[in-house]
Design a protein around this motif. Structure first.
Motif, PDB file in Angstrom:
ATOM      1  N   ASP C 168      -1.719 -15.850  34.400  1.00 15.78           N
ATOM      2  CA  ASP C 168      -1.437 -16.446  35.706  1.00 15.78           C
ATOM      3  C   ASP C 168       0.008 -16.933  35.760  1.00 15.78           C
ATOM      4  O   ASP C 168       0.279 -18.120  35.930  1.00 15.78           O
ATOM      5  CB  ASP C 168      -2.398 -17.614  35.943  1.00 15.78           C
ATOM      6  CG  ASP C 168      -2.289 -18.150  37.344  1.00 15.78           C
ATOM      7  OD1 ASP C 168      -2.817 -19.251  37.584  1.00 15.78           O
ATOM      8  OD2 ASP C 168      -1.675 -17.492  38.198  1.00 15.78           O
ATOM      9  N   PHE C 205      -8.916  -7.657  38.130  1.00 16.44           N
ATOM     10  CA  PHE C 205      -9.041  -8.381  36.868  1.00 16.44           C
ATOM     11  C   PHE C 205     -10.264  -9.274  36.883  1.00 16.44           C
ATOM     12  O   PHE C 205     -10.575  -9.909  37.870  1.00 16.44           O
ATOM     13  CB  PHE C 205      -7.795  -9.229  36.625  1.00 16.44           C
ATOM     14  CG  PHE C 205      -6.543  -8.412  36.461  1.00 16.44           C
ATOM     15  CD1 PHE C 205      -5.537  -8.481  37.395  1.00 16.44           C
ATOM     16  CD2 PHE C 205      -6.395  -7.560  35.371  1.00 16.44           C
ATOM     17  CE1 PHE C 205      -4.383  -7.722  37.252  1.00 16.44           C
ATOM     18  CE2 PHE C 205      -5.249  -6.797  35.216  1.00 16.44           C
ATOM     19  CZ  PHE C 205      -4.237  -6.871  36.167  1.00 16.44           C
ATOM     20  N   THR C 206     -10.945  -9.330  35.763  1.00 20.42           N
ATOM     21  CA  THR C 206     -12.133 -10.175  35.657  1.00 20.42           C
ATOM     22  C   THR C 206     -11.749 -11.648  35.655  1.00 20.42           C
ATOM     23  O   THR C 206     -12.455 -12.478  36.196  1.00 20.42           O
ATOM     24  CB  THR C 206     -12.886  -9.858  34.347  1.00 20.42           C
ATOM     25  OG1 THR C 206     -13.005  -8.459  34.228  1.00 20.42           O
ATOM     26  CG2 THR C 206     -14.243 -10.502  34.334  1.00 20.42           C
ATOM     27  N   ALA C 207     -10.634 -11.945  35.008  1.00 20.62           N
ATOM     28  CA  ALA C 207     -10.227 -13.351  34.941  1.00 20.62           C
ATOM     29  C   ALA C 207      -8.713 -13.467  34.973  1.00 20.62           C
ATOM     30  O   ALA C 207      -8.002 -12.619  34.461  1.00 20.62           O
ATOM     31  CB  ALA C 207     -10.751 -13.990  33.669  1.00 20.62           C
ATOM     32  N   TRP C 208      -8.251 -14.539  35.608  1.00 21.86           N
ATOM     33  CA  TRP C 208      -6.845 -14.897  35.516  1.00 21.86           C
ATOM     34  C   TRP C 208      -6.792 -16.181  34.716  1.00 21.86           C
ATOM     35  O   TRP C 208      -7.606 -17.071  34.910  1.00 21.86           O
ATOM     36  CB  TRP C 208      -6.281 -15.161  36.915  1.00 21.86           C
ATOM     37  CG  TRP C 208      -6.095 -13.959  37.749  1.00 21.86           C
ATOM     38  CD1 TRP C 208      -7.044 -13.301  38.467  1.00 21.86           C
ATOM     39  CD2 TRP C 208      -4.872 -13.253  37.973  1.00 21.86           C
ATOM     40  NE1 TRP C 208      -6.502 -12.236  39.118  1.00 21.86           N
ATOM     41  CE2 TRP C 208      -5.175 -12.183  38.848  1.00 21.86           C
ATOM     42  CE3 TRP C 208      -3.565 -13.422  37.525  1.00 21.86           C
ATOM     43  CZ2 TRP C 208      -4.200 -11.285  39.274  1.00 21.86           C
ATOM     44  CZ3 TRP C 208      -2.599 -12.539  37.970  1.00 21.86           C
ATOM     45  CH2 TRP C 208      -2.926 -11.477  38.827  1.00 21.86           C
ATOM     46  N   GLY C 209      -5.845 -16.320  33.800  1.00 28.15           N
ATOM     47  CA  GLY C 209      -5.803 -17.552  33.023  1.00 28.15           C
ATOM     48  C   GLY C 209      -4.471 -17.703  32.329  1.00 28.15           C
ATOM     49  O   GLY C 209      -3.522 -16.968  32.591  1.00 28.15           O
ATOM     50  N   GLU C 210      -4.402 -18.687  31.457  1.00 30.48           N
ATOM     51  CA  GLU C 210      -3.192 -18.889  30.671  1.00 30.48           C
ATOM     52  C   GLU C 210      -3.570 -18.804  29.200  1.00 30.48           C
ATOM     53  O   GLU C 210      -3.952 -17.748  28.721  1.00 30.48           O
ATOM     54  CB  GLU C 210      -2.540 -20.218  31.053  1.00 30.48           C
ATOM     55  CG  GLU C 210      -1.946 -20.191  32.441  1.00 30.48           C
ATOM     56  CD  GLU C 210      -1.432 -21.545  32.882  1.00 30.48           C
ATOM     57  OE1 GLU C 210      -1.655 -22.539  32.161  1.00 30.48           O
ATOM     58  OE2 GLU C 210      -0.804 -21.610  33.940  1.00 30.48           O
ATOM     59  N   ASP C 211      -3.480 -19.939  28.496  1.00 28.28           N
ATOM     60  CA  ASP C 211      -3.797 -19.892  27.071  1.00 28.28           C
ATOM     61  C   ASP C 211      -5.260 -19.561  26.803  1.00 28.28           C
ATOM     62  O   ASP C 211      -5.596 -19.109  25.712  1.00 28.28           O
ATOM     63  CB  ASP C 211      -3.476 -21.250  26.432  1.00 28.28           C
ATOM     64  CG  ASP C 211      -2.012 -21.363  26.076  1.00 28.28           C
ATOM     65  OD1 ASP C 211      -1.536 -22.491  25.888  1.00 28.28           O
ATOM     66  OD2 ASP C 211      -1.355 -20.313  25.963  1.00 28.28           O
ATOM     67  N   ASN C 212      -6.116 -19.805  27.794  1.00 25.95           N
ATOM     68  CA  ASN C 212      -7.531 -19.594  27.515  1.00 25.95           C
ATOM     69  C   ASN C 212      -7.908 -18.113  27.415  1.00 25.95           C
ATOM     70  O   ASN C 212      -8.995 -17.772  26.955  1.00 25.95           O
ATOM     71  CB  ASN C 212      -8.410 -20.289  28.566  1.00 25.95           C
ATOM     72  CG  ASN C 212      -8.051 -19.866  29.970  1.00 25.95           C
ATOM     73  OD1 ASN C 212      -6.924 -19.513  30.254  1.00 25.95           O
ATOM     74  ND2 ASN C 212      -9.015 -19.893  30.854  1.00 25.95           N
ATOM     75  N   LYS C 214      -6.845 -15.811  25.380  1.00 24.33           N
ATOM     76  CA  LYS C 214      -7.076 -15.316  24.026  1.00 24.33           C
ATOM     77  C   LYS C 214      -8.451 -15.743  23.532  1.00 24.33           C
ATOM     78  O   LYS C 214      -9.145 -14.961  22.868  1.00 24.33           O
ATOM     79  CB  LYS C 214      -5.968 -15.806  23.080  1.00 24.33           C
ATOM     80  CG  LYS C 214      -5.887 -17.300  22.927  1.00 24.33           C
ATOM     81  CD  LYS C 214      -4.653 -17.688  22.098  1.00 24.33           C
ATOM     82  CE  LYS C 214      -4.685 -19.188  21.828  1.00 24.33           C
ATOM     83  NZ  LYS C 214      -3.438 -19.837  21.692  1.00 24.33           N
ATOM     84  N   GLY C 215      -8.859 -16.970  23.927  1.00 23.53           N
ATOM     85  CA  GLY C 215     -10.181 -17.444  23.521  1.00 23.53           C
ATOM     86  C   GLY C 215     -11.283 -16.602  24.131  1.00 23.53           C
ATOM     87  O   GLY C 215     -12.301 -16.319  23.500  1.00 23.53           O
ATOM     88  N   LEU C 216     -11.070 -16.184  25.389  1.00 28.62           N
ATOM     89  CA  LEU C 216     -12.084 -15.382  26.061  1.00 28.62           C
ATOM     90  C   LEU C 216     -12.232 -14.024  25.409  1.00 28.62           C
ATOM     91  O   LEU C 216     -13.344 -13.488  25.311  1.00 28.62           O
ATOM     92  CB  LEU C 216     -11.722 -15.214  27.537  1.00 28.62           C
ATOM     93  CG  LEU C 216     -11.826 -16.497  28.366  1.00 28.62           C
ATOM     94  CD1 LEU C 216     -11.306 -16.274  29.770  1.00 28.62           C
ATOM     95  CD2 LEU C 216     -13.258 -16.980  28.422  1.00 28.62           C
TER      96      LEU C 216
END
Lengths: 278, 276, 353
Positions: C168, C205-212, C214-216
């Motif tokens: 994001d 895209f299934t998800a937009w994010g930042e640091d999270n 990699k966890g996903l």
């Protein structure tokens, strides 16, 4: 006709019970998850890896070698509680004074003041947060603990006022005048006559103020600037990187719930005892 | 009592500073090109309104009002029966259930949010322990369910509060006069509880409208809501010229809406007491 | 009861009005989880100061916080293009390199130095970390590896049945779209940017994010995502240490962005000397190695790099090199305010599809 009515009321009662149970299950589902994470043996807390109590141990008893993450979290908890205590204190103090003042006004002015009073209550917290941020920036206040405290006092006072005003209404106005006639100074009359009678309002208002402050996120987020972190802000920034979210946070929340339950039970038992005695 | 009036003057000043001044400032920001951090000459203009022509802002506004409405309606349809049912119970059970209802609100809202995030994940502690998979993160459904979980109690409390204080004699009188249960409800109970209902609506609708952390987490940033856009304009994109101005304009819009709702309350309840 | 209340008033008033502590305080603004907190604690202890560390999620957020004069940060760690913009906005001061005792004994890695040494931003920064953007993917499905390596950026934009995540960040999302279409990351061409906007909108895209993100990917809630190089490596090192199965891998497409994050000092810093000492602290080889290990990004200094690959520390840097010989790398420049507005607009529009 009687049987029909009886069946109808039975159906109503059972459906009422059912919907209530389902609602409570729905509302408590996240609480169960919070509890599970707090006893989960995993640093990331994302998948289940076995039962443990080490997060409670770490949170409460680790004094010799806390990790820096833990220290920062504990500091955030400290900040949250300390701000909540002070803002509750000042909000209750000021709120009581203002409520008494508002009650003494004539009807027109009173309604106007109550409208003004209720604006922070009705305004969504994001608008309040942004308004305050904008005012503080204009006055060039450094955003930090003092601005957060000020903000908390600001949004708590209206709730205190709202809690006290109804009690003031039920007060017999003659009592105050009688006290003055009997030689009390204004201050003494207030302290000895008015306050004891609105004490439930004051306590209620203080409780609400405390709850609002402890749980606040949005307003603190916009007014905290560079320095201040309470638990909500700490969590929000950590949430963007949830793998490194220390599960002690969940242990903390479970403890809060248990303490709350304890307090409620204690108050209830005290009441029961009072009733039994009287 | 009149002599106690002066106590209210400082409050007026306090509120003037913290409510009126920011509002005026927001209005200035919204209708000009004033830079909040570099106060200098500015000129009034309406060009900030162009932000409303952006499809994602329109979508965010629509979503916010739409979800808030759905959440409020469902909360009402579920919350009213629950509140009603609790009032029919004995005093002790009543207190117990209400306390039980308040309890989740004492946990931090964001913590509950992370719990819901796990509930809606495909692979998480929820799926491990309960064996169920509800992978709806990133969908509108997740956002709506999340909002419901957060704000349903705020619908139940005011309604319960009002219903509890109802004079049972009125209900008895209605029955004595021959009304059926349904008629009693529709003509006596419900109208008397309207103050609480309106209160509940406001306490549920407005927060759902302006939430920003919830759609970010449960919507995986794909579900636009107006709270997120306001946050972006002020905090995340603030260096952009006029970003704060546009944000201020959107905030003013939301503020107008809240004040309109507030006027609605005062029409139904004249004392200004309903909110607690 | 009265006395208790009065005492409380006194204490509350005292603490509210009087400044908190006598120790000087350093305000650091950095990316989330981008500095070893144990090292910060060590600095606090050694210099007898307090460090307030505030994480921000993006360069844009950092810039917003910096421009507010009522938030006097002392150290900020933004990326190359944002440093450029901040200098244009006159928000930074030049680094006084003579105050940095450890700087002289260090050489910046050649390939990195050539990227910025001739530009206007050089006097304002001390390199902190550098890397690339790439694709991190879950290895439980064996087909995914071939899919990613064959399609490169296309793996994200035409992910098909795979669940893809996107960062994001206006700069990185638009850059990856431009790279996917074969354009340059700094393109300001209207048609190319419009094509990038469409690519992002249609990617689903299934998800937009930042640091999270990699966890996903690691937890299996996403199949692949755009990440920064260090995101992968920090997770990799942690997995090695905790002896967990490594179910994820990292792929750097042939043409990608190379970026540099550096320490800068804002103009309205109130602790300039202490800020320099802070920078100096992180230039000590042992500290630099520990920090590099924590954040997972490549070290910027040749001596630190040499130490890390030596027998003593034994890091394997074959896959670590952000800029291998013969690779094509593009570095961001700020461009213009109009371009920045445009890519922010592209991001907002793409996310709401």
């Amino acid at each position: 006709m009687m049987v029909q009515n009886q069946i109808k009321s039975r159906v109503r009662k059972t459906s009422g019970l059912l919907i209530t149970i389902l609602t409570f299950l729905f509302l408590y589902l996240p609480i169960i998850i919070i509890f599970l994470i707090s006893v989960n043996n995993s640093t990331r807390g994302y998948r289940w890896e076995g039962f443990t109590l080490k997060w409670y141990q770490d949170l409460l008893f680790n004094v010799t070698n806390p990790s820096s993450d833990l220290r920062i979290f504990r500091e955030a908890i400290g900040n949250t509680i300390w701000v909540a205590l002070r803002s509750t204190f000042f909000a209750t103090l000021l709120g009581t004074i203002f409520a008494i003042g508002i009650h003494a006004l004539d009807k027109k002015k009173r309604v106007k003041m109550m409208v003004l009073n209720n604006i922070p209550v009705v305004n969504p917290d994001i608008v309040t947060g942004i308004s305050l941020m904008v005012v503080f920036s204009l006055l060039s206040f450094q955003l930090g603990e003092s601005t957060v405290l000020l903000a908390h006092i600001f949004f708590s006072i209206p709730y205190v006022v709202l809690s006290i005003i109804p009690k003031l209404k039920r007060l017999d106005p003659n009592m105050y005048e009688a006290a003055l006639d009997l030689g009390c100074s204004r201050l003494s009359a207030v302290w000895r006559v008015i306050l004891p009678n609105i004490s439930t309002g004051i306590i209620g208002g203080a409780l609400i103020a405390f709850t609002m402050s402890i749980d606040d996120f949005v307003i603190s987020y916009f007014t905290s600037g560079i320095d201040f972190e309470n638990v909500s802000i700490w969590l929000y920034t950590k949430m963007k990187n949830p793998q490194n979210l220390n599960p002690t946070l969940y242990a903390y929340n479970v403890l809060i719930i248990l303490i709350t339950i304890g307090v409620i039970l204690y108050i209830n038992l005290k009441k029961d005892r009072k009733e039994k005695i009287s | 009592m009149r002599r106690l009036r002066p106590y209210s003057i400082p409050y007026f000043i306090w509120m003037a500073i913290f409510v009126l001044v920011p509002t005026i400032l927001l209005l200035f920001l919204a209708f000009s090109d004033l830079n909040l951090y570099r106060l200098s000459a500015f000129e009034f203009r309406f060009s900030n309104f162009t932000i409303f022509s952006e499809p994602f802002i329109q979508r965010a506004l629509f979503n916010s009002f739409f979800y808030a409405l759905i959440v409020t309606l469902i909360s009402f349809l579920v919350g009213y029966p629950v509140a009603f049912y609790i009032t029919t119970l004995q005093e002790k059970k009543k207190k117990f259930l209400i306390a039980l209802l308040i309890l989740p609100l004492w946990t931090n809202m964001l913590v509950r949010l992370t719990a819901w995030e796990r509930i809606f994940s495909a692979n998480s502690i929820f799926s491990d322990v309960f064996g169920l998979q509800i992978p709806i993160l990133g969908t509108e459904l997740a956002v709506v369910i999340g909002l419901l979980a957060m704000y349903l109690p705020f619908m139940i409390f005011p309604i319960f509060s009002v219903l509890d204080k109802l004079d049972t004699k009125l209900i008895e009188a209605s029955k004595d006069l021959g009304a059926s249960d349904t008629q009693t409800f529709l003509r006596v109970i419900f109208p008397l509880s309207l103050g609480g209902v309106v209160s509940g609506f406001i306490m549920t609708f407005l927060p759902s409208l302006t939430t920003f952390a919830l759609p970010e987490v449960l919507g995986w940033r794909k579900v636009p809501m107006i709270g997120m856009e306001i946050q972006k304009k002020f905090i995340l994109e603030g260096l952009q010229p006029f970003s704060i101005n546009q944000g201020a304009l959107i905030s003013i819009l939301i503020m107008l809406f809240s004040i309109a709702s507030f006027v609605l309350i005062t029409k139904v309840d004249k004392e200004g007491e309903t909110l607690i | 009861m009265k006395k208790l209340v009065l005492l409380f008033v006194f204490v509350a008033a005292l603490t509210t009005l009087v400044a908190c502590s006598q120790k000087p305080k350093l305000y650091v603004l950095n990316w989330g989880d981008y500095m070893d907190t144990d090292l910060i604690a060590a600095f606090e202890e050694e210099y007898g100061v307090q460090v307030s560390y505030k994480p921000a999620g993006s360069n844009e957020e950092m810039a917003t916080l910096l421009q507010a004069s009522n938030t006097p940060y002392d150290i900020v760690i933004p990326s190359d293009y944002m440093i450029d913009k901040l200098i244009q906005e006159d928000l930074l001061q030049e680094i006084q390199f003579d105050l940095l005792t450890n700087y002289e004994s260090l050489n910046v890695i050649d390939k990195l130095e050539t990227l910025y040494q001739d530009s206007t931003i050089a006097p304002y920064l001390v390199p902190y970390a550098w890397g690339t953007i790439g694709i991190m993917y879950n290895t439980t499905n064996p087909d995914l590896k071939t899919f990613v390596e064959t399609n490169q950026w296309g793996a994200l934009f035409q992910s098909g049945s795979y669940r893809a995540g996107m960062y994001d960040s206006a700069r990185d999302a638009v850059a990856s779209a431009l790279l996917y279409l074969g354009y340059h990351v700094n393109s300001d061409d209207t048609t190319e940017l419009a094509a990038a906007e469409n690519a992002l909108k249609n990617a689903g895209f299934t998800a937009w994010g930042e640091d999270n993100l990699k966890g996903l990917v690691i937890s299996g809630n996403l199949d692949l995502a755009l990440v920064y190089s260090g995101d992968y490596f920090s997770e990799y090192y942690v997995a090695l240490e905790d002896e967990i199965d490594i179910t994820f891998d990292f792929y750097v497409p042939d043409v990608t962005n190379v970026w540099l994050d550096a320490m800068v000092i804002p103009k309205n810093s109130q602790n300039v000397e202490l800020a320099h000492q802070f920078i100096d602290f992180f230039l000590r080889p042992d500290i630099a190695i520990q920090n590099s290990d924590y954040i997972g990004y490549a070290p910027c200094y040749q001596q630190v790099y040499d130490l890390m690959i030596s027998e003593e520390y034994g890091y394997d840097f074959d896959t670590f090199d952000p800029y291998p010989a013969g690779a094509v790398r593009q570095m961001y420049v700020y461009g213009s305010d109009d371009r920045q507005n445009r890519i922010v607009q592209i991001l907002s529009r793409a996310k709401s599809e």
